[in-house]
Design an enzyme around this catalytic site. Structure first.
Site, PDB file in Angstrom:
ATOM      1  N   ASN A  65       0.833  -1.205   0.000  1.00 28.63           N
ATOM      2  CA  ASN A  65       0.000   0.000   0.000  1.00 28.63           C
ATOM      3  C   ASN A  65       0.866   1.252   0.000  1.00 28.63           C
ATOM      4  O   ASN A  65       0.363   2.359   0.147  1.00 28.63           O
ATOM      5  CB  ASN A  65      -0.924   0.004   1.238  1.00 28.63           C
ATOM      6  N   PHE A  96      11.315   8.829   1.238  1.00 26.70           N
ATOM      7  CA  PHE A  96      10.423   8.512   2.354  1.00 26.70           C
ATOM      8  C   PHE A  96      11.217   7.818   3.451  1.00 26.70           C
ATOM      9  O   PHE A  96      12.414   7.542   3.314  1.00 26.70           O
ATOM     10  CB  PHE A  96       9.255   7.631   1.877  1.00 26.70           C
ATOM     11  N   LYS A  99       6.962   3.040  -2.785  1.00 28.88           N
ATOM     12  CA  LYS A  99       7.548   1.774  -3.255  1.00 28.88           C
ATOM     13  C   LYS A  99       7.037   1.419  -4.655  1.00 28.88           C
ATOM     14  O   LYS A  99       7.805   0.966  -5.502  1.00 28.88           O
ATOM     15  CB  LYS A  99       7.188   0.626  -2.299  1.00 28.88           C
ATOM     16  N   ARG A 129      16.408  -1.608  -2.841  1.00 28.18           N
ATOM     17  CA  ARG A 129      15.209  -2.054  -3.565  1.00 28.18           C
ATOM     18  C   ARG A 129      15.532  -2.260  -5.036  1.00 28.18           C
ATOM     19  O   ARG A 129      15.077  -3.211  -5.656  1.00 28.18           O
ATOM     20  CB  ARG A 129      14.099  -1.003  -3.390  1.00 28.18           C
ATOM     21  N   ASP A 159       9.764  -6.605   1.605  1.00 28.10           N
ATOM     22  CA  ASP A 159       9.856  -6.104   2.966  1.00 28.10           C
ATOM     23  C   ASP A 159      11.266  -5.559   3.134  1.00 28.10           C
ATOM     24  O   ASP A 159      12.237  -6.174   2.679  1.00 28.10           O
ATOM     25  CB  ASP A 159       9.576  -7.220   3.981  1.00 28.10           C
TER      26      ASP A 159
HETATM   27  P1  IMP Z   1       8.114  -2.077   5.078  1.00 22.62           P
HETATM   28  O1  IMP Z   1       8.929  -2.872   4.121  1.00 22.62           O
HETATM   29  O2  IMP Z   1       6.921  -1.462   4.412  1.00 22.62           O
HETATM   30  O3  IMP Z   1       7.784  -2.811   6.325  1.00 22.62           O
HETATM   31  O4  IMP Z   1       9.015  -0.833   5.410  1.00 22.62           O
HETATM   32  C1  IMP Z   1       9.673  -0.688   6.581  1.00 22.62           C
HETATM   33  C2  IMP Z   1      10.056   0.730   6.827  1.00 22.62           C
HETATM   34  O5  IMP Z   1      11.399   0.851   6.409  1.00 22.62           O
HETATM   35  C3  IMP Z   1       9.292   1.802   6.114  1.00 22.62           C
HETATM   36  O6  IMP Z   1       8.193   2.249   6.829  1.00 22.62           O
HETATM   37  C4  IMP Z   1      10.317   2.905   6.039  1.00 22.62           C
HETATM   38  O7  IMP Z   1      10.344   3.626   7.228  1.00 22.62           O
HETATM   39  C5  IMP Z   1      11.607   2.132   5.922  1.00 22.62           C
HETATM   40  N1  IMP Z   1      12.055   2.049   4.540  1.00 22.62           N
HETATM   41  C6  IMP Z   1      11.810   1.051   3.638  1.00 22.62           C
HETATM   42  N2  IMP Z   1      12.412   1.328   2.474  1.00 22.62           N
HETATM   43  C7  IMP Z   1      13.032   2.514   2.634  1.00 22.62           C
HETATM   44  C8  IMP Z   1      13.804   3.338   1.764  1.00 22.62           C
HETATM   45  O8  IMP Z   1      14.051   3.043   0.601  1.00 22.62           O
HETATM   46  N3  IMP Z   1      14.257   4.482   2.292  1.00 22.62           N
HETATM   47  C9  IMP Z   1      14.006   4.856   3.592  1.00 22.62           C
HETATM   48  N4  IMP Z   1      13.282   4.143   4.429  1.00 22.62           N
HETATM   49  C10 IMP Z   1      12.797   2.970   3.949  1.00 22.62           C
END
Ligand code: IMP
Length: 198
Positions: free
Chosen positions: A9, A149, A13, A178, A69
Site C-alpha cells: 500500500n 520517504f 515503493k 530495492r 519487505d
Molecule cells: P516495510 O517494508 O513497508 O515494512 O518498510 C519498513 C520501513 O522501512 C518503512 O516504513 C520505512 O520507514 C523504511 N524504509 C523502507 N524502504 C526505505 C527506503 O528506501 N528508504 C528509507 N526508508 C525505507
C-alpha cells in the site's frame, strides 16, 4: 506485457519499482487491483513477512504477484530497527517519529554504519522465489533533504556524500537496496519465465 500485482500500500515503493520495471513488466498496485487490505507483517524476519504479504495477495487473486519487505539494520543498535523499521516509534507508521527516535538512540554512538536490506517475495505460477538487495551506508547526525520517504533523510549510501532524501529517484536507484533486489527479480523473470502470461 506480463503483469504482476505488487502487494503493497506504499505509493513510494510502487513508484520506485515501476521506475525500474518500466517497459518490461506491468506493475499493478493493490489499489488498481481493487484490493483494500492492510497486509499483516507479524513475523520477526524480512523473509517471512515478505512471504506473508505475497501469499496473502496470491490467495485472494490467484494471480502472479510479488511483495517486498525492507528494514534498516544498524549494527550499533543490535541491528534495530530491522524488521520493526515501519513501527519503530509506535504503531502509526510515522516516518518522522521513527527517524527522530533513530537519531535520539544514536546520539552518543560513534559507529554510524547501517544498511538497508530488501527481500522481494515473488509468487509465480504458485511457487515462491526470494531476492535480496543490500545497500550499505551511514546514519547522519541530522536530517537532510526532502525527497523519498522513511529513513531517507538520515541515510547516506556508500559512494555518495548525499542522503537518499537529497537525491532524485534515478540517483537513489544507483545505490538502492530495492533497486538491487528488483534487478535480481528482473533477471530471474527474463531468464526463467519470459513466456509466462498472467
Ligand atoms: P516495510 O517494508 O513497508 O515494512 O518498510 C519498513 C520501513 O522501512 C518503512 O516504513 C520505512 O520507514 C523504511 N524504509 C523502507 N524502504 C526505505 C527506503 O528506501 N528508504 C528509507 N526508508 C525505507
Amino acid at each position: 506485457m506480463q503483469s504482476l500485482i505488487f502487494a503493497t500500500n506504499n505509493r513510494n515503493k510502487v513508484n520506485e519499482i515501476r521506475s525500474v520495471l518500466n517497459g518490461l513488466f506491468e506493475v499493478i498496485s493493490l489499489e488498481e487491483a481493487g484490493i483494500d487490505i492492510d497486509i499483516p507483517e507479524p513475523h520477526d524476519t524480512l523473509e517471512a513477512n515478505a512471504r506473508e504479504k505475497s501469499a496473502t495477495i496470491h490467495s485472494i487473486t490467484g494471480k502472479n504477484c510479488f511483495s517486498e519487505d525492507t528494514g534498516l539494520e544498524v549494527p550499533a543498535l543490535n541491528n534495530e530497527p530491522g524488521v520493526k523499521s515501519a513501527r519503530y516509534a509506535g504503531d502509526g507508521h510515522d516516518f518522522k517519529k521513527n527517524t527522530e527516535k533513530l537519531l535520539a538512540n544514536m546520539l552518543l554512538v560513534t559507529d554510524r554504519r547501517a544498511r538497508f536490506r530488501t527481500v522481494i517475495s515473488l509468487i509465480l505460477d504458485g511457487r515462491e522465489y526470494q531476492f535480496e538487495g543490500i545497500c550499505n551506508g551511514i546514519i547522519t547526525n541530522e536530517e537532510k533533504g526532502d525527497q523519498g520517504f522513511g529513513y531517507d533523510p538520515v541515510f547516506i549510501p556508500e559512494g555518495s556524500s548525499k542522503t537518499f532524501a537529497e537525491m532524485e529517484m534515478a540517483e537513489k536507484n544507483l545505490f538502492s537496496h530495492r533497486k538491487k533486489a528488483t534487478a535480481k527479480l528482473i533477471e530471474f523473470l527474463k531468464t526463467h519465465h519470459g513466456q509466462d502470461q498472467n
